[in-house]
Design a protein around this motif. Structure first.
Motif, PDB file in Angstrom:
ATOM      1  N   VAL A  70      37.800 158.620  23.971  1.00  0.00           N
ATOM      2  CA  VAL A  70      36.533 158.059  24.432  1.00  0.00           C
ATOM      3  C   VAL A  70      36.684 157.697  25.911  1.00  0.00           C
ATOM      4  O   VAL A  70      37.784 157.432  26.393  1.00  0.00           O
ATOM      5  N   ILE A  95      35.360 155.262  29.141  1.00  0.00           N
ATOM      6  CA  ILE A  95      34.687 154.034  29.561  1.00  0.00           C
ATOM      7  C   ILE A  95      34.647 154.021  31.088  1.00  0.00           C
ATOM      8  O   ILE A  95      35.676 154.184  31.753  1.00  0.00           O
ATOM      9  N   THR A  97      29.108 152.688  30.977  1.00  0.00           N
ATOM     10  CA  THR A  97      29.300 153.560  29.824  1.00  0.00           C
ATOM     11  C   THR A  97      28.035 153.588  28.972  1.00  0.00           C
ATOM     12  O   THR A  97      27.530 152.532  28.574  1.00  0.00           O
ATOM     13  N   ASN A 104      25.721 153.482  25.877  1.00  0.00           N
ATOM     14  CA  ASN A 104      25.940 152.940  24.540  1.00  0.00           C
ATOM     15  C   ASN A 104      25.870 154.042  23.494  1.00  0.00           C
ATOM     16  O   ASN A 104      25.041 154.950  23.575  1.00  0.00           O
ATOM     17  N   GLY A 105      26.768 153.948  22.528  1.00  0.00           N
ATOM     18  CA  GLY A 105      26.721 154.782  21.341  1.00  0.00           C
ATOM     19  C   GLY A 105      26.960 153.885  20.142  1.00  0.00           C
ATOM     20  O   GLY A 105      27.503 152.795  20.276  1.00  0.00           O
ATOM     21  N   LYS A 143      29.475 146.281  24.456  1.00  0.00           N
ATOM     22  CA  LYS A 143      29.005 147.652  24.357  1.00  0.00           C
ATOM     23  C   LYS A 143      29.670 148.319  23.165  1.00  0.00           C
ATOM     24  O   LYS A 143      30.626 147.799  22.587  1.00  0.00           O
ATOM     25  N   SER A 144      29.164 149.485  22.817  1.00  0.00           N
ATOM     26  CA  SER A 144      29.773 150.211  21.701  1.00  0.00           C
ATOM     27  C   SER A 144      29.842 151.689  22.025  1.00  0.00           C
ATOM     28  O   SER A 144      29.043 152.216  22.810  1.00  0.00           O
ATOM     29  N   VAL A 145      30.815 152.346  21.433  1.00  0.00           N
ATOM     30  CA  VAL A 145      30.964 153.796  21.537  1.00  0.00           C
ATOM     31  C   VAL A 145      31.085 154.351  20.125  1.00  0.00           C
ATOM     32  O   VAL A 145      31.552 153.675  19.204  1.00  0.00           O
ATOM     33  N   SER A 193      31.403 153.262  14.590  1.00  0.00           N
ATOM     34  CA  SER A 193      30.915 152.638  15.815  1.00  0.00           C
ATOM     35  C   SER A 193      31.879 151.533  16.216  1.00  0.00           C
ATOM     36  O   SER A 193      32.161 150.628  15.436  1.00  0.00           O
TER      37      SER A 193
END
Length: 399
Positions: free
Chosen positions: A13, A15, A35, A37-38, A52-54, A189
């Motif tokens: 991932v 960032i 980054t 958001n996912g 935040k989330s990925v 997530s």
């Protein structure tokens, strides 16, 4: 229990964060997380400030899960919720900085082979999923985890999110019914927070670093002993970009300095009273968001300082040059930049280096040039003499 096997592969991932000074918010000295958001943070009101989330490209498969059969039949999920340090390296200079990163929540969707209503005998989808697990299903987080107030149910799936406090323990879910075909976790997530370094102390440019995390039993991400993940390593890549403002503006190009006593020469010419010193201040405006050094290049070097020479005899006397810059501190001593002496770059001494307390825009500052003590006495021995020399003051933002 069915045997599970996997191959050694890594998920990745990215960032990204950046800093640029803002005249609208000069005290801000934090990076902006750029980054996209996912995962769960794309949904409103689920993520907090700075969170935040990925979406992780990872799938986790669970083998057969039996009720009350021990750890080999449970979902035991732990994540790296403690702060992890990441070393960031400047792409050109090699200078380093550190950021800190931790997982704050984990969300996913579990998928069953068989409909939860069929397994539990309950026609209500949500209630069937609750009855499938001890402790009111997966919408109620296990002890040690926090609620996200989020769940979505399908006949064979359940979307959930659990918060992980700092240094949280492993969070466990145990089945109440036989799940003979096991299950899968997908759409994982990962929520995270960062503690970024102080960008005002960093060189402009791009810094990169990475965090390698193990996935699997006993790893940083541990989903239980009865699992296999599509990837057994997660590499988190960090890219932090620093953009600085830096400008020094003098009232005129090539300013000239004329050393004179405070109040003029009348006490000397009329009464023969020697002045305490000869000096002149040179104001300038400073705009900066980063550290820099200040040093001198001298036409005439004299004892580690710049000098001025008698136009007739060539005799050289040293002058003292210091700088005052409100809002700046000396990086070695920590003292405010007030009357800080400057040295010649040929003196062999380390030039003073300064760092701003916040973004400074058109801050008034000054250089002071002075002839003191023996230098002034030597000059007064030659009435009507002319002493001159070029002093180049270098403001250097490079290390």
């Amino acid at each position: 229990m069915a045997a599970l096997a996997g191959t050694a592969v890594a998920a990745e991932v990215q960032i990204q964060a950046s800093f640029a000074p803002s005249a609208l918010d000069p005290t801000r000295n934090e990076f902006t997380n750029d980054t996209p958001n996912g995962g769960l943070c794309v949904r409103p009101n689920l993520c907090g400030p700075g969170e935040k989330s990925v979406l992780l490209p990872i799938t986790v498969r669970y083998a057969e899960m039996r009720p009350f059969a021990g750890a080999d039949h449970e979902a035991r999920i732990s994540v790296p919720s403690t702060w992890r340090r990441v070393v960031l390296t400047h792409a050109d200079s090699g200078r380093t900085a550190e950021t800190e990163w931790r997982v704050s929540f984990l969300g996913a969707t579990y998928y069953l082979t068989r409909d939860a209503r069929e397994t539990t005998g309950n026609d209500n989808v949500s209630q069937a999923h609750h009855q499938l697990w001890q402790g009111n299903g997966w919408s109620e987080p296990p002890p040690g985890c926090g609620r996200m107030n989020y769940a979505e149910a399908g006949g064979t799936s359940w979307r959930f999110g659990w918060r992980y406090p700092e240094a949280a323990t492993t969070c466990v879910k145990r089945p109440r019914h036989l799940i003979d075909d096991g299950m899968q976790l997908r759409e994982v997530s990962l929520g995270y927070t960062m503690r970024s370094p102080n960008p005002l102390a960093m060189e402009a440019g791009i810094y990169t670093g990475q965090l390698q995390l193990r996935v699997g039993p006993g790893g940083d991400f541990d989903f239980g002993t009865n699992t296999v993940a599509s990837d057994n390593e997660l590499i988190v890549h960090f890219t932090l970009t620093v953009t600085h403002a830096f400008q020094v503006t003098f009232p005129q190009a090539g300013p000239k300095v004329s050393l004179a006593p405070a109040g003029g020469w009348s006490q000397w010419t009329r009464h023969g009273t020697p002045p305490a010193r000869l000096q002149q201040e040179l104001p300038f405006l400073l705009t900066t968001s980063n550290e820099f050094s200040v040093k001198m290049r001298c036409q005439h070097d004299s004892g580690g300082r710049c000098g001025i020479a008698n136009a007739s005899t060539g005799a050289v006397v040293p002058i003292d040059v210091d700088v005052t810059m409100p809002g700046m501190r000396d990086m070695r001593s920590g003292a405010f930049a007030q009357n800080t002496p400057l040295v010649s770059e040929r003196s062999g001494q380390v030039a003073p280096r300064f760092t701003p307390q916040s973004y400074l825009q058109n801050r008034q500052a000054r250089l002071r040039f002075a002839a003191n003590g023996p230098a002034m006495t030597e000059m007064l021995k030659a009435p009507a003499s002319r002493w001159q020399g070029d002093v180049t003051v270098v403001f250097d933002s490079e290390p």
